[in-house]
Design an enzyme around this catalytic site. Sequence first.
Site, short mmCIF file in Angstrom:
data_model
loop_
_atom_site.label_atom_id
_atom_site.label_comp_id
_atom_site.label_asym_id
_atom_site.label_seq_id
_atom_site.Cartn_x
_atom_site.Cartn_y
_atom_site.Cartn_z
N MET A 324 21.20 10.34 -14.45
CA MET A 324 20.21 11.14 -15.01
C MET A 324 20.62 11.60 -16.31
O MET A 324 20.16 11.81 -17.35
CB MET A 324 19.73 12.41 -13.93
CG MET A 324 18.96 13.35 -14.75
SD MET A 324 17.28 12.80 -15.13
CE MET A 324 16.45 12.99 -13.46
N VAL A 400 23.19 18.89 -13.19
CA VAL A 400 24.28 18.83 -11.94
C VAL A 400 23.51 18.49 -10.70
O VAL A 400 22.25 18.86 -10.71
CB VAL A 400 25.35 19.95 -12.14
CG1 VAL A 400 25.91 19.92 -13.57
CG2 VAL A 400 24.63 21.11 -11.59
N VAL A 401 23.97 18.69 -9.46
CA VAL A 401 23.43 18.41 -8.19
C VAL A 401 22.58 19.50 -8.06
O VAL A 401 22.61 20.73 -8.57
CB VAL A 401 24.74 18.52 -7.34
CG1 VAL A 401 25.46 19.85 -7.26
CG2 VAL A 401 24.20 18.20 -5.82
N GLU A 402 21.61 19.26 -7.12
CA GLU A 402 20.55 20.13 -6.75
C GLU A 402 20.69 21.16 -5.79
O GLU A 402 20.33 21.30 -4.60
CB GLU A 402 19.38 19.21 -6.51
CG GLU A 402 18.25 20.03 -6.14
CD GLU A 402 17.10 20.30 -7.42
OE1 GLU A 402 16.19 20.97 -7.46
OE2 GLU A 402 17.62 20.04 -8.53
N LYS A 407 24.43 25.07 -9.59
CA LYS A 407 23.55 25.24 -10.89
C LYS A 407 24.09 26.73 -11.45
O LYS A 407 24.36 26.70 -12.56
CB LYS A 407 22.19 24.98 -10.69
CG LYS A 407 21.72 23.54 -10.41
CD LYS A 407 20.18 23.49 -10.17
CE LYS A 407 20.02 22.00 -10.02
NZ LYS A 407 20.15 21.02 -11.19
N HIS A 450 12.17 19.80 -16.65
CA HIS A 450 12.35 18.81 -15.74
C HIS A 450 11.97 17.47 -16.11
O HIS A 450 10.89 17.06 -16.27
CB HIS A 450 11.51 19.26 -14.30
CG HIS A 450 11.45 18.48 -13.32
ND1 HIS A 450 10.18 18.31 -12.68
CD2 HIS A 450 12.11 17.56 -12.92
CE1 HIS A 450 10.53 17.36 -11.65
NE2 HIS A 450 11.73 16.75 -11.77
N ASN A 500 6.01 18.64 -8.37
CA ASN A 500 6.53 18.40 -6.92
C ASN A 500 6.04 19.32 -5.97
O ASN A 500 6.01 19.07 -4.94
CB ASN A 500 8.21 18.85 -7.04
CG ASN A 500 8.94 17.63 -7.32
OD1 ASN A 500 8.75 16.35 -7.27
ND2 ASN A 500 10.17 17.80 -8.31
N TYR A 660 1.03 11.19 -16.15
CA TYR A 660 2.32 10.98 -16.81
C TYR A 660 3.84 11.11 -15.75
O TYR A 660 4.75 10.38 -15.90
CB TYR A 660 2.68 11.55 -17.94
CG TYR A 660 1.67 11.32 -19.13
CD1 TYR A 660 1.14 10.12 -19.21
CD2 TYR A 660 1.61 12.05 -20.39
CE1 TYR A 660 0.46 9.54 -20.01
CE2 TYR A 660 0.70 11.54 -21.41
CZ TYR A 660 0.00 10.16 -21.30
OH TYR A 660 -0.53 9.93 -22.32
#
Length: 729
Positions: A324, A400-402, A407, A450, A500, A660
């Site tokens: 990512m 970084v990691v979710e 974060k 995002h 989401n 999109y």
Amino acid sequence: MLYKGDTLYLDWLEDGIAELVFDAPGSVNKLDTATVASLGEAIGVLEQQSDLKGLLLRSNKAAFIVGADITEFLSLFLVPEEQLSQWLHFANSVFNRLEDLPVPTIAAVNGYALGGGCECVLATDYRLATPDLRIGLPETKLGIMPGFGGSVRMPRMLGADSALEIIAAGKDVGADQALKIGLVDGVVKAEKLVEGAKAILRQAINGDLDWKAKRQPKLEPLKLSKIEATMSFTIAKGMVAQTAGKHYPAPITAVKTIEAAARFGREEALNLENKSFVPLAHTNEARALVGIFLNDQYVKGKAKKLTKDVETPKQAAVLGAGIMGGGIAYQSAWKGVPVVMKDINDKSLTLGMTEAAKLLNKQLERGKIDGLKLAGVISTIHPTLDYAGFDRVDVVVEAVVENPKVKKAVLAETEQKVRPDTVLASNTSTIPISELANALERPENFCGMHFFNPVHRMPLVEIIRGEKSSDETIAKVVAWASKMGKTPIVVNDCPGFFVNRVLFPYFAGFSQLLRDGADFRKIDKVMEKQFGWPMGPAYLLDVVGIDTAHHAQAVMAAGFPQRMQKDYRDAIDALFDANRFGQKNGLGFWRYKEDSKGKPKKEEDAAVDDLLAEVSQPKRDFSEEEIIARMMIPMVNEVVRCLEEGIIATPAEADMALVYGLGFPPFHGGAFRWLDTLGSAKYLDMAQQYQHLGPLYEVPEGLRNKARHNEPYYPQVEPARAVGDLKTA
């Protein structure tokens, strides 16, 4: 001055040569209904000039004609078929009269000549272009086909194969390709365009060029033997069936129309074009695809307005490399914004740089760039294990990691290393921005950004406004996203944001169907083949990652417990517990193996049925209608709630985010366009059949109100005025 209209004028250029100049108010020329009428009047004046020797068409703008005025389409499409047919006959009579002038004609084409602009120049004898030319017929992308003679003239000029390729695919081509296939007769520098066009006209006037012979094929049947015709049209129909499929009727209609018209001269061929165009214009697909075009213009216009007073970031940074981070770094560097890419270990930095290099090498292989350009772009990505260079960056995106704790720690540390005016953004997909902002001293300089995977392909970037995000912060991040070639849509903060938040109710509908005994293979097949999604829900979950979805599902359940908290163990839980994470580890709903190109290919895996049997009732069959209803109602209900709560500002932005960001089928136009096409009352009737399934199926009150009053979400469009008015509009 021979003639002056609002969008074009006609004057003598030199001895016997007239020039017809398109010069609309504003920045571009469009072939709208008023311009078509004005063109007819100008040609009427030309027809009276006994000393006319030649005609030159040109533009006073940076582009010749960008196309028809698409803002008129929805109202034109509401005109009764007979009236629309009459107006098309009128418009075609204008282009026929241009083509039939008793003197040679040439179009001096600069920049864009698309759609109606292309059809206009096809009616002239010669076409001279500038190197920046883009010419073509994109109508099938809007759910229609050429209506001003493009499907008649282009095949007769270029031959069937080249014309079919452009028309069926809705393509445009550049100057070199246009010259190669015979769409233009020459290419010259912009400063020599008019003089070059006049020189060709003089040759035609003097008899050095046979302009009558050049014109004649356009008036006659298509020159193809039976065998050639069979081969050309059979191949074209096969290609269209494969690429467009049944949900997009325009490309196959265009091919069949060209085939049927091949044995006729101009007049009868134009009649066939008319007969095919009119029904297409009245399809839901055309309305949806035109709606997408208009929504895209609206969203981009909104972003432009939002950023008019801010400077686009000149230097960016990405926290967290990997796939990512590397994708974001590549996209920024590729579009001209240098980027620092930081991670805490070498392995991740190597992975991020490898990802950027891989994407650049693909551009090199396709001939889009040379080695020098590749080296130049890659040199603007600076990998680092520390904060070197962060004092110079204008914007930082954290990827970084979710995990909220991680974060927050990374963002708080970074805030101490950047200038006070530097904007920080998080690429979180579900964690509320206002929660992450609690870790910062300057929360007004922070927002969400995002991106969607793969970054280089997905056009959407959700920009999330936190409770304390300043307008300037939002504007700077929107400017950077736009500079990266993305479509930024600003949404307000909540768990999952917009995309989401509406995706997980869709997954919940899928889980409930599986719980009730449905086969995931059939659900995928129905949602792909019948509804039109690029991937069914099971395949999409495998691509997203079962572990990622499992985590996000928990975040969404905590954020919206009334609707999204489940009281049963579902298929996602079962696969997660069995370490079947999807494509990333080769096992999900399907088993994955790499094909010869290194891409994961799905295969059946009987073991998954045993796993799912633990969380499902005995297998039973569901109708296609029930599958579609049970999948779509939770999503559409949540989309409506997001609008009602102000998470998303307009139906247009909601629909573009879905198309999109999720690949919502374009021929449906998005959730609100689909809802309007179906009708709110009909939707309510459908949804009420399933309300016993729980809160996700309860229709929001605002939508119930729309149904009671039979109101659409998009503004009501009135049919265009009568044909007689259109002629003189």
